[in-house]
Design a protein around this motif. Structure first.
Motif, mmCIF file in Angstrom:
data_model
loop_
_atom_site.group_PDB
_atom_site.id
_atom_site.type_symbol
_atom_site.label_atom_id
_atom_site.label_comp_id
_atom_site.label_asym_id
_atom_site.label_seq_id
_atom_site.Cartn_x
_atom_site.Cartn_y
_atom_site.Cartn_z
ATOM 1 N N LEU A 1 -2.131 54.554 12.983
ATOM 2 C CA LEU A 1 -1.844 53.746 12.839
ATOM 3 C C LEU A 1 -3.151 53.408 14.428
ATOM 4 N N PHE A 2 -3.741 54.130 14.434
ATOM 5 C CA PHE A 2 -4.780 54.094 15.617
ATOM 6 C C PHE A 2 -4.053 53.774 17.372
ATOM 7 N N LYS A 3 -3.263 54.539 17.170
ATOM 8 C CA LYS A 3 -2.957 55.360 18.845
ATOM 9 C C LYS A 3 -2.989 55.698 19.342
ATOM 10 N N ILE A 4 -4.234 56.088 19.791
ATOM 11 C CA ILE A 4 -4.639 57.481 19.471
ATOM 12 C C ILE A 4 -4.376 57.876 20.856
ATOM 13 N N ASP A 5 -4.108 57.517 22.062
ATOM 14 C CA ASP A 5 -3.793 57.748 23.149
ATOM 15 C C ASP A 5 -2.448 58.171 23.222
ATOM 16 N N GLU A 6 -1.392 57.409 22.527
ATOM 17 C CA GLU A 6 -0.089 57.832 22.274
ATOM 18 C C GLU A 6 -0.032 59.101 21.856
ATOM 19 N N ALA B 1 -11.898 62.849 19.109
ATOM 20 C CA ALA B 1 -11.228 61.186 18.957
ATOM 21 C C ALA B 1 -11.757 60.607 20.159
ATOM 22 N N LEU B 2 -10.752 61.210 20.927
ATOM 23 C CA LEU B 2 -10.988 60.123 22.364
ATOM 24 C C LEU B 2 -11.848 60.408 23.632
ATOM 25 N N GLY B 3 -13.197 61.518 22.740
ATOM 26 C CA GLY B 3 -13.952 61.841 23.780
ATOM 27 C C GLY B 3 -13.957 63.132 24.389
ATOM 28 N N ARG B 4 -12.787 63.380 24.524
ATOM 29 C CA ARG B 4 -12.530 64.747 25.221
ATOM 30 C C ARG B 4 -13.276 65.582 24.689
ATOM 31 N N LEU C 1 -4.379 68.410 18.651
ATOM 32 C CA LEU C 1 -4.459 68.111 19.401
ATOM 33 C C LEU C 1 -5.787 67.684 19.886
ATOM 34 N N ALA C 2 -6.797 68.951 19.398
ATOM 35 C CA ALA C 2 -7.720 68.610 19.458
ATOM 36 C C ALA C 2 -8.890 68.210 18.644
#
Length: 604
Positions: free
Chosen positions: A482-487, A523-526, A517-518
């Motif tokens: 659902l593209f809720k990557i932070d959640e 995906a979040l740039g971390r 998680l990796a």
């Protein structure tokens, strides 16, 4: 996903007798009829302790509107000033008992009991704890529970356990013990297993101080608490308590006693949950011998079914079939062809034949079981039907028929809804429904099902169990779609913490969360965080798990790709995200049609 967690029925009104506080024997304030089902249940199909609200076991009927003699409505003549009469409290409490016994209904009895408690409180001598008040509060709480008003029973019992002074002797110890056990039962009915267990522990502590560590009544309470730990998936604690119960019964009971058989069946359930199948089999064989010695044929058949489950787990299929057929023969002869016990054997045979590749036979047994559940015989509980349907849904899932599996799960939910004490059961069903929705590409529905399951598990005290960690991981996968990557990242982080604690870092479930998680961090740039996790996973595989696993090469390539990119700027949308999203998702069809997939991927 684990299957159903079978849950208790609502408590019945049970009123302490008038001499309750004079009884110097501290016994568990509960019966065993709804305790952990060690007969046929798998670890995820266990029954928690049954609530019963007092230490004495009179069991009046619930409310009936006709055909019973009415109690006189004397309470209408009583005003507040008369509550100062010391004879009024016992009189009103007797009226409450008589009202329940006559079938007039718990509402009127509640009024009498509340007035009695007020009278006992007014007439209590200052500085002297009133055991009559404590007993009356137990009755009030019991009536609230019979009306389904469990939340209102909690503060009444919280007040009741503060009345006795344990240092004053056995009568006060009994009142405190009974209060804690009743409070634990009520919390359990609300799905608050962690609070329930804490209350049982306090009750056991008081009982042991009064009776000693080896009294047979202490063994009963230890087993009761062990069953609660099983319900909460706390198997190490349950193991310790059940072993103590066995030791006490060895001293005080005859060899091959029914008490020892019950202990061993619970011990087998715990060993099975921990994966120690050989020990579980040993306990079941000894329990079966005890039941045979006591002429308990139906119980022997139930144990045969459990033995078949262990053989199935050990891939000893011929022996499993033999055990199942033995149980089936006895159940058909003693209970009839359409009894749910017969259906439960059909379900186990269906699972066995699926695992041995005999799909036609497996499907046939599923259909036979469903026919029995469709027309249940009198006395069949909704929990039994829901449990069976949930097991069958898992087999249809294995058939790659998620729609049929989902339909059965929805039927199970309908059977269980609006029933007290079903929170953990419903959470298990909702988690399975979430998996089915995910398989069908209905990600919004999947996330909703997982959210509801997570909320119930948090409330029930299972927020530290491995099962809870797995559900969080699955919910994270739905969030990614659902593209809720932070959640999703937050859910994977919580799942990692739980699974590291409960399963260890080398467990496949934990490794799967590391991988997810990796991918999410990338995906979040971390990137540095993602690199750190993958390096840790590769180190675990090289040092402890070996490099033969196909995931090793995949993770090595993923790490190399990240290291290559770490020194340059990244797009706002990381490449690894592309492989986390279902390519059939409506949102991604246009966006990803011309892009190559990265090596990153999610693991359920």
């Amino acid at each position: 996903m684990p299957g159903l967690v079978s849950v208790k029925t609502p408590p019945r009104i049970t009123i302490p007798d008038e001499n309750n506080t004079q009884n110097n024997q501290i016994r568990p304030n509960h019966e065993r009829s709804d305790s952990v089902n060690t007969k046929t249940a798998s670890p995820a199909q266990r029954r928690p302790p049954s609530p019963s609200p007092s230490s004495s076991r009179a069991k009046p009927s619930p409310d009936r509107s006709s055909g019973k003699k009415k109690s006189p409505e004397k309470h209408s003549l009583l005003d507040e000033s008369s509550l100062d009469n010391p004879d009024l409290g016992p009189f009103l409490l007797k009226l409450a008992r008589d009202t329940i016994a006559s079938g007039d209904g718990p509402s009127k009895a509640l009024d009498y009991a509340l007035r009695a408690s007020k009278s006992f409180e007014r007439c209590a001598v200052e500085g002297e704890p009133s055991l009559d008040l404590a007993m009356c509060l137990h009755v009030v709480a019991a009536i609230y529970c019979s009306l389904g008003r469990f939340e209102e029973a909690i503060p009444v019992l919280d007040r009741a356990i503060k009345v006795p002074d344990v240092s004053r002797g056995a009568d006060h110890a009994l009142a405190a013990f009974s209060g804690y056990m009743q409070l634990g039962d009520t919390h359990s009915m609300l799905g608050q297993l962690d609070r329930s267990i804490e209350c049982y522990k306090e009750g056991l502590k008081i009982q042991m101080e009064a009776l000693g560590d080896t009294d047979p009544r202490v063994a009963e309470t230890c087993r009761y608490l062990a069953e609660a730990h099983v319900q909460a998936m706390q198997f190490d604690e349950a193991d310790t308590l059940c072993k103590r119960t066995l030791e006490i019964h060895r001293v005080h009971s005859e060899p091959a006693s029914l008490e020892e058989a019950a202990d061993r069946r619970l011990m087998a359930l715990i060993c099975e949950a921990k994966g120690d199948y050989e020990s579980a089999l040993e306990h079941l064989v000894l329990a079966s011998m005890a039941m045979i010695a006591n002429g308990q044929d139906n119980e022997v058949a139930a144990i045969d079914l459990s033995i078949g489950n262990i053989y199935l787990s050990l891939s000893r299929f011929d022996e499993a079939v033999f055990s199942y057929q033995k149980a089936l023969t006895v159940f058909k002869a003693s209970k009839g062809d359409n009894h749910p016990s017969v259906a439960s054997v059909f379900v186990r045979l269906a699972d066995l034949y699926y695992k041995t590749g005999k799909l036609r036979e497996s499907r046939s047994y599923c259909e036979n079981a469903l026919r029995i559940y469709a027309k249940p015989v009198p006395g069949t509980t909704p929990e039994d039907i829901a449990s069976g349907m949930t097991e069958i849904s898992a087999i249809y899932e294995s058939f790659n028929e998620p729609e049929e599996a989902l339909r059965l799960l929805q039927k199970s939910m309908k059977l269980l809804e609006d029933k007290p004490g079903q929170q953990s059961t419903i959470a298990g069903v909702e988690a399975r429904m979430g998996v089915m929705f995910y398989m069908l590409g209905r990600y919004e529905d999947a996330k909703g099902a997982f959210e509801s399951a997570v909320a119930k598990l948090r409330a029930s005290g299972e927020r530290k169990s491995a099962f809870f960690g797995v559900v969080l991981n699955q919910m994270g996968l739905a969030c990614v779609q659902l593209f809720k990557i932070d959640e999703a990242a937050e859910l994977f982080e919580e799942a990692r913490e739980i699974l590291e604690q409960e399963c260890g870092p080398c467990h496949q479930d934990t490794l799967g969360v590391y991988s997810n998680l990796a991918a999410t961090y990338d995906a979040l740039g971390r990137v540095e965080d993602a690199i750190e996790i993958l390096e840790y996973v590769l180190k675990l595989r090289e040092e402890k798990l070996g490099t033969a696993n196909p995931d090793f090469d995949d993770e090595k390539k993923r790490l190399a790709a990240l290291l290559k990119e770490a020194g340059r700027s990244r797009n706002k949308k990381a490449k690894s995200l592309e492989n986390l999203i279902d390519p059939n998702s409506k949102k991604t069809k246009k966006e990803t049609s011309s892009k190559k997939w990265s090596a990153f991927g999610f693991r359920s």
